[in-house]
Design an enzyme around this catalytic site. Sequence first.
Site, PDB file in Angstrom:
ATOM      1  N   ASP A 243       0.818  -1.222   0.000  1.00 42.96           N
ATOM      2  CA  ASP A 243       0.000   0.000   0.000  1.00 42.96           C
ATOM      3  C   ASP A 243       0.850   1.269   0.000  1.00 42.96           C
ATOM      4  O   ASP A 243       0.308   2.377   0.007  1.00 42.96           O
ATOM      5  CB  ASP A 243      -0.959  -0.001   1.207  1.00 42.96           C
ATOM      6  CG  ASP A 243      -0.213  -0.055   2.533  1.00 42.96           C
ATOM      7  OD1 ASP A 243       1.038  -0.052   2.528  1.00 42.96           O
ATOM      8  OD2 ASP A 243      -0.884  -0.122   3.577  1.00 42.96           O
ATOM      9  N   GLY A 244       2.171   1.111   0.032  1.00 49.13           N
ATOM     10  CA  GLY A 244       3.041   2.282  -0.007  1.00 49.13           C
ATOM     11  C   GLY A 244       3.101   3.056   1.296  1.00 49.13           C
ATOM     12  O   GLY A 244       3.709   4.117   1.376  1.00 49.13           O
TER      13      GLY A 244
ATOM     14  N   ARG B 124      13.522  10.977   6.071  1.00 50.52           N
ATOM     15  CA  ARG B 124      14.886  10.462   6.227  1.00 50.52           C
ATOM     16  C   ARG B 124      15.871  11.390   5.543  1.00 50.52           C
ATOM     17  O   ARG B 124      15.584  11.922   4.468  1.00 50.52           O
ATOM     18  CB  ARG B 124      15.036   9.097   5.532  1.00 50.52           C
ATOM     19  CG  ARG B 124      14.225   7.999   6.124  1.00 50.52           C
ATOM     20  CD  ARG B 124      14.904   6.671   5.916  1.00 50.52           C
ATOM     21  NE  ARG B 124      14.873   6.179   4.536  1.00 50.52           N
ATOM     22  CZ  ARG B 124      15.147   4.925   4.215  1.00 50.52           C
ATOM     23  NH1 ARG B 124      15.472   4.052   5.150  1.00 50.52           N
ATOM     24  NH2 ARG B 124      15.118   4.521   2.962  1.00 50.52           N
TER      25      ARG B 124
ATOM     26  N   ASP C  46      20.274  -4.543  -1.314  1.00 47.81           N
ATOM     27  CA  ASP C  46      19.550  -3.279  -1.509  1.00 47.81           C
ATOM     28  C   ASP C  46      19.614  -2.411  -0.259  1.00 47.81           C
ATOM     29  O   ASP C  46      19.260  -1.239  -0.308  1.00 47.81           O
ATOM     30  CB  ASP C  46      18.084  -3.534  -1.882  1.00 47.81           C
ATOM     31  CG  ASP C  46      17.386  -4.433  -0.884  1.00 47.81           C
ATOM     32  OD1 ASP C  46      17.813  -5.582  -0.726  1.00 47.81           O
ATOM     33  OD2 ASP C  46      16.426  -3.978  -0.239  1.00 47.81           O
TER      34      ASP C  46
ATOM     35  N   ASP D 115      18.139   1.490   6.330  1.00 49.05           N
ATOM     36  CA  ASP D 115      17.079   0.497   6.418  1.00 49.05           C
ATOM     37  C   ASP D 115      16.986  -0.147   7.795  1.00 49.05           C
ATOM     38  O   ASP D 115      17.410  -1.278   8.007  1.00 49.05           O
ATOM     39  CB  ASP D 115      17.223  -0.557   5.321  1.00 49.05           C
ATOM     40  CG  ASP D 115      15.932  -0.662   4.563  1.00 49.05           C
ATOM     41  OD1 ASP D 115      14.928  -1.002   5.201  1.00 49.05           O
ATOM     42  OD2 ASP D 115      15.911  -0.368   3.359  1.00 49.05           O
TER      43      ASP D 115
END
Length: 488
Positions: free
Chosen positions: A126-127, A177, A253, A263
């Site tokens: 859903d982002g 961020r 990633d 992350d």
Amino acid sequence: MIQNKEIGWNLDNSYSRLPETLFEQIEPAPVSSPGLVIFNNELADFLALDADKLKSKEGLDILAGNKVPEGAKPIAQAYAGHQFGNFTILGDGRAVLLGEQVTPSGNRFDIQLKGSGRTPFSRGGDGRAALGPMLREYIISEAMHALRIPTNRSLSVVTTGEPLMRETELPGAVLTRVSSSHLRIGTFEYVARWGSVEELRKLADYAIERHYPTIEVNEDRYITLFEEVIKRQASLIAQWELVGFIHGVMNTDNMTISGETIDYGPCAFMDAYDPKTVFSSIDVQGRYAYQNQPPIGQWNLARFAEALLPLLHDEQEQAVELAVEVHAKYENLYHAYWLSGMREKLGLHNEEEQDEPLIEDLLRIMEKHAADFTNTFRALTLDEPGTTAMSGTTEFKHWYEQWQARLGRQEESKSSAYQLMKESNPAIIPRNHRVEEALEAAVAKEDYSVMERLMDALSAPFAYSPEQDKYAELPDPSCGPYRTFCGT
Ligand code: AMP
Ligand code: MG
């Protein structure tokens, strides 16, 4: 309405001048009612942004993704990555890069909204992001910064006023961020797989210009880039090991070209020293356990080398030979960073051959008696060896005598050794039960005071002030083993 220049935005978009394969233009999706819950005044100052104006209604609209600041060119970055060993196409599925804030001193920082809505890379997601995990990222990234470990930072968390459907309904939030870039090993893997050699060269030149500007323009520059990234990653991972930080998802990633930690998902700090420690519920094999972080770093760098091959030499065989030779340097580099950090943790100013066995011996005894990692070094720093879990044992007493004798053999005084230890051993780290307690108060009761006090203590981890003592306490044993979940 507050003008851009009043807030202090000075955005450039160098990344979106790269080949179009590398990103998709995208607007952040608006949210119904933005509410500021935490804001980093010190970081705003550092970025030359006006904190008060950013906290106003107009400022909040930007931090929530309802408006974009002047000069922004919002994009979602494309990248791939090896996740738990398997190659996948990823990309920003719930993040938007607004642009790069260029500070008066000329430094450039990505300003990224995380949890800002769907993008072409969202797949089934859903982002959006939930409040708890965004606050957790805020706490731990800022704690890492205070520990002097390279990391992206957190400017703010804004609630969206919109609930998310996860296993249960959760409040949604957007985290801002700040990072010296979001170039990942996975960015190179993406271009190596889908782009042309020319595009790969442009990306590599861009990474050099942004993070390694002293690398000269010559045919060796890409192998030099590889070697410099190896150094930064080896140094970074050594710093993680030295404070007991377990990243939890060291997929390619999530590994940066800048050498910053990014992350913050299922990461956590180790309590009792056990090299096999894993917190993440999805890491069933322990691939990213504490003891595996250094070799996984090397594995990830091999994926980086593979992506760079076409730039290293026209002949593939020779390119591989070059890459293998440089890649092999990682082990010694990592070991040297780790050993020098461990020496500092034990107050050693100089080097003796037997230092490593002395360090290994301590770690072995700590493991055997499940001694807390941070508090053992804290107790040694405070010259209170009697307070450690292993203090009553003959083997620890013997180790302690040997260590004291070693301190006595260096030129520097004992007090200078203890000073070095104070600068190298944090008195406190973000303890899992303390982080959970802060998140619980914030998310369930909208009480941010617990988190603010915790952040305050974590902002000076080397202070050794009496107010910090309660943050050094261990969790009640009834809490059981700690587990983390990927924050989505
Ligand atoms: P991460 O585990 O944070 O490294 O994310 C792995 C991939 O999943 C990235 O491509 C993310 O953008 C994507 N992702 C994670 N959560 C969501 C979400 N709620 N909606 C869309 N994409 C997501
Ligand atoms: Mg990621």
